[in-house]
Every structure is written in structure tokens, then in C-alpha cells.
Write an enzyme that holds these catalytic residues in place. Structure first.
Site, short mmCIF file in Angstrom:
data_model
loop_
_atom_site.label_atom_id
_atom_site.label_comp_id
_atom_site.label_asym_id
_atom_site.label_seq_id
_atom_site.Cartn_x
_atom_site.Cartn_y
_atom_site.Cartn_z
N TYR A 141 0.82 -1.21 0.00
CA TYR A 141 0.00 0.00 0.00
C TYR A 141 0.86 1.26 0.00
O TYR A 141 0.45 2.30 -0.50
CB TYR A 141 -0.88 0.04 1.26
CG TYR A 141 -2.22 -0.62 1.11
CD1 TYR A 141 -2.33 -1.97 0.82
CD2 TYR A 141 -3.40 0.11 1.29
CE1 TYR A 141 -3.57 -2.57 0.72
CE2 TYR A 141 -4.64 -0.49 1.19
CZ TYR A 141 -4.72 -1.83 0.90
OH TYR A 141 -5.95 -2.41 0.80
N LYS A 186 2.93 -15.35 2.44
CA LYS A 186 3.12 -16.07 1.16
C LYS A 186 4.62 -16.36 1.09
O LYS A 186 5.33 -15.92 0.16
CB LYS A 186 2.61 -15.19 0.01
CG LYS A 186 2.62 -15.86 -1.36
CD LYS A 186 1.59 -16.94 -1.54
CE LYS A 186 1.75 -17.60 -2.91
NZ LYS A 186 0.85 -18.78 -3.07
N ASP A 219 -3.06 -18.18 0.32
CA ASP A 219 -4.03 -18.82 -0.60
C ASP A 219 -4.80 -19.94 0.10
O ASP A 219 -6.02 -20.03 0.01
CB ASP A 219 -3.37 -19.29 -1.90
CG ASP A 219 -2.10 -20.10 -1.69
OD1 ASP A 219 -1.61 -20.20 -0.54
OD2 ASP A 219 -1.59 -20.67 -2.68
N ASP A 243 -6.62 -6.96 4.03
CA ASP A 243 -7.72 -6.27 3.35
C ASP A 243 -8.60 -7.30 2.65
O ASP A 243 -9.82 -7.30 2.79
CB ASP A 243 -7.14 -5.27 2.34
CG ASP A 243 -8.23 -4.52 1.59
OD1 ASP A 243 -9.19 -4.07 2.24
OD2 ASP A 243 -8.13 -4.40 0.36
N ASP A 247 -12.67 -8.93 3.81
CA ASP A 247 -13.89 -8.87 2.98
C ASP A 247 -14.44 -10.28 2.82
O ASP A 247 -15.66 -10.50 2.89
CB ASP A 247 -13.60 -8.27 1.59
CG ASP A 247 -13.88 -6.77 1.52
OD1 ASP A 247 -13.64 -6.08 2.54
OD2 ASP A 247 -14.31 -6.28 0.46
C1 IPM Z 1 -10.49 -0.88 3.91
C2 IPM Z 1 -10.66 -0.23 2.55
C3 IPM Z 1 -9.46 0.64 2.27
C4 IPM Z 1 -8.23 -0.23 2.28
C5 IPM Z 1 -9.54 1.47 0.97
C6 IPM Z 1 -10.79 2.30 0.91
C7 IPM Z 1 -8.33 2.31 0.78
O1 IPM Z 1 -10.84 -1.19 1.56
O2 IPM Z 1 -10.42 -0.14 4.90
O3 IPM Z 1 -10.47 -2.09 3.98
O4 IPM Z 1 -7.90 -0.87 1.26
O5 IPM Z 1 -7.57 -0.29 3.31
MN MN Z 2 -11.01 -3.21 2.33
#
Ligand code: IPM
Ligand code: MN
Length: 354
Positions: A141, A186, A219, A243, A247
Site C-alpha cells: 500500500y 506467502k 491462498d 484487506d 472482505d
Molecule cells: C479498507 C478499505 C481501504 C483499504 C480502501 C478504501 C483504501 O478497503 O479499509 O479495507 O484498502 O484499506
Molecule cells: Mn477493504
């Protein structure tokens, strides 16, 4: 107690869910005899519109002086031209970095009443309770980026110090929980991951021999997370893996709209509390966003920044009670009717016991 709380509503559904969490914090203040003072500042797309930059100095200064920061979400189609020089997301990355918030705690729990909202079989989900500790201020990042007409690159780099501090947060958290850490990397491909694994092994051996440490490749971890989510206690990993995995993990809880987060630095530094979901421009302004992730984030704020454990637990219990009563926004309502953001918030307020 008295606390100064900076609110950064941001973009899209950010202002709607932030308002819900502020209402809950106000109710907590009244019922538990605290005074919370809220100050709103701009971040993300709205800050680009109003100040020409996604993280104005006035916002950062206010955040540095605050006891805690509650954030909605940033981003939206208006600002997502790929060639744009400034993007809303830069504001979020910049504030995390400027405040030194290297440990991002993302708890994942399933709720009996919401099991039906998950695409995963209920028998795999019952009792899932883990925390992902995502490294938040390093890795790909923040590495150097290059772009020419026909090539691009993003550098991923980590120092031993950066890895050690986030791993210590994870090990310490595991000590207060079930004593297990899964470090995700990884290491079969990436040099940064081999360093990560070496540091994890050394810390586990030298500083946290009482905590059980295992290593997983990212993975296969993506698979295990769905196949046996109950096995995990604390999962620690680098910025981008965290990240992505969180999700994915939100599908265990049933919706991205249920997962909160706390971004923390060294003890004593100000923390940011925000839902892990984004600004959801498709549903912004409709009053249907799920406020629970941000309300859970407010509970984490009470716990981690203000040390108000009973208040945090009361907020969490109120959300659980609302879920148990079937008060679902559209993202959770599989069948039956969905409530609005305001109705879901009211259901939490109603159940908040002082
Ligand atoms: C999160 C979001 C952020 C990230 C984005 C919006 C930059 O996806 O907080 O998970 O990737 O960290
Ligand atoms: Mn995110």
C-alpha cells in the site's frame, strides 16, 4: 468521563452510518453519565471538493488532539477517474499513516439470528469468533509506485520493526482470548513474507511461548477461512492480505455491513474506528445502509480508546438483541421485510440498557 470525539463522515453512506453511531454514543453518554463532545471534519471525496485535498491539515490537527476518531467511509464514482491526481482513498491511507495506526483489529463473529444471510452452511458458522489483526501502515500500500505508458510497479517492503510491532499486538490479543495465533503470509514466494515468518517464529519462541503459533499461506488461508472458520482465534497478516481476507470473512457474518474495525498505534495514541465496508455509492442517500458495523465500531471506540468496557459491552449486546429480534437492513434480510438505517438504529437505542 469527558471525551473529545472527532467524526469523519466521509462519502457515500459514510455520513448515514456515522450519524447512527453518534446517536448511539450520545445515548451511552446520557445513560452512563459521560460527556462526549463531537466535532465533524472532512476526509475523502468531500474534502477534495471543499479543500482541494483528501486529508486537509485542519482535519489531521483535530484528529491528533482528539481522544478518539469515528470514521464513516471514503470514495465514490465522482472521484474515481483512474487518471485523477488526488483520490479520496489517499486521505484514509494518509491519516492511518500520519497517526501511526499500524494494527487494524477486525473482529469477526457470527450471529445466530443472521446465519441465514451467509452463503455458508449454518453448521460451519455457529460460534465463529476470531479477530484479524491487519498490518495497516506498510507493505505494498505504501511502497514506491511507478507508472509509464506500458508498465507499472508497486513496491512491497517491510522492516523487522514494522513486523514485530503488529505481531506483538496479535500475540498480546491472543493472550486475552484463546491463546492461538495464525500468521498468514506467502513465504513460498515473497521475500517480505519470509522475513515476516522468521520474525513471527522468533517472537513466538522468545516472547510468547505460552501462545500457540501456526503459519498459513494466504491462498490456503482463503480456503480454510470458509471451510473451518471456527478454528481461528487471532489471525495476523500484512496489509493487503488482511484487506482481502476480511472482505471474505464478512461473508461468514452474513454481510460486510456487520464488521467493525479499530485502528490502533502505540498505547496512548488516538485510534480510528470505522466499519470495514466502503462508501457503497449505489445505495448512498437512500437511507437503507446497515448501521451495525459502525455501531460495533463505536463499541470498540468505547473499549479501546476510552476504556469503557461496560458501555462497549452494552452497545454490543443491544445490537445483538436487535439482530435477534430480526431487525435487518436490506443486506441481511433474506426473506421478509427490511428496515431502514434509522429504524435499525432506533432498535439498538431501544435495547441499550444503562
Ligand atoms: C479498507 C478499505 C481501504 C483499504 C480502501 C478504501 C483504501 O478497503 O479499509 O479495507 O484498502 O484499506
Ligand atoms: Mn477493504
Amino acid at each position: 468521563m469527558h471525551a473529545e470525539i472527532v467524526v469523519l463522515p466521509g462519502d457515500g453512506i459514510g455520513p448515514e452510518v456515522a450519524a447512527a453511531a453518534v446517536a448511539v454514543l450520545e445515548a451511552v453518554a446520557t445513560r452512563f453519565n459521560h460527556t462526549f463532545n463531537f466535532n465533524e471534519h472532512d476526509i475523502g471525496g468531500i474534502a477534495i471538493d471543499r479543500h482541494g485535498e483528501p486529508l486537509p491539515a485542519s482535519t489531521l490537527d483535530a484528529c491528533r488532539a482528539a481522544d478518539a476518531i469515528l470514521l464513516g467511509a471514503v470514495g465514490g464514482p465522482k472521484w474515481s477517474d483512474p487518471n485523477a491526481k488526488v483520490r479520496p482513498e489517499q486521505g484514509l491511507l494518509a491519516i492511518r499513516r500520519a497517526l501511526g495506526l499500524y494494527a487494524n483489529l477486525r473482529p469477526v463473529r457470527t450471529h445466530e439470528a443472521a446465519l441465514g444471510a451467509s452463503p455458508i452452511k449454518a453448521e460451519l458458522l455457529r460460534g465463529v469468533d476470531f479477530v484479524v489483526v491487519r498490518e495497516l501502515t506498510g507493505g505494498i500500500y505504501f511502497g514506491e509506485k511507478t507508472r509509464t505508458a506500458d508498465a507499472a510497479s508497486d513496491l512491497c517492503s517491510y522492516s523487522v520493526v514494522e513486523i514485530e510491532r503488529v505481531l506483538r499486538s496479535a500475540f498480546q490479543l491472543a493472550r486475552q482470548r484463546r491463546g492461538r495465533v495464525t500468521s498468514v503470509d506467502k513465504a513460498n514466494v515473497l521475500e517480505t513474507s519470509r522475513l515476516w515468518r522468521d520474525v513471527a517464529t522468533r517472537l513466538g519462541r522468545d516472547e510468547f511461548p505460552d501462545v500457540a503459533l501456526e503459519h498459513q499461506l494466504v491462498d490456503s488461508m482463503a480456503m480454510h477461512l470458509l471451510a473451518k472458520p471456527r478454528e481461528y482465534d487471532v489471525i495476523v497478516t500484512e496489509n493487503m492480505f488482511g484487506d482481502i481476507l476480511t472482505d471474505e470473512a464478512s461473508m461468514l457474518a452474513g454481510s460486510l455491513g456487520l464488521l467493525p474495525s479499530a485502528s490502533l498505534g502505540e498505547p496512548g495514541s488516538v485510534g480510528i474506528y470505522e466499519p470495514i465496508h466502503g462508501s457503497a455509492p449505489d445505495i448512498a442517500g437512500k437511507g437503507i445502509a446497515n448501521p451495525y458495523a459502525t455501531i460495533f465500531s463505536a463499541a470498540m471506540l468505547l473499549r479501546h480508546s476510552l476504556g469503557l468496557e461496560a458501555e462497549a459491552a452494552a452497545v454490543e449486546a443491544a445490537v445483538h438483541a436487535a439482530l435477534d429480534a430480526g431487525v435487518f437492513t436490506a443486506d441481511l434480510a433474506v426473506a421478509g421485510s427490511a428496515v431502514s438505517t434509522t429504524q435499525a438504529t432506533a432498535a439498538v437505542l431501544e435495547r441499550l440498557q444503562g
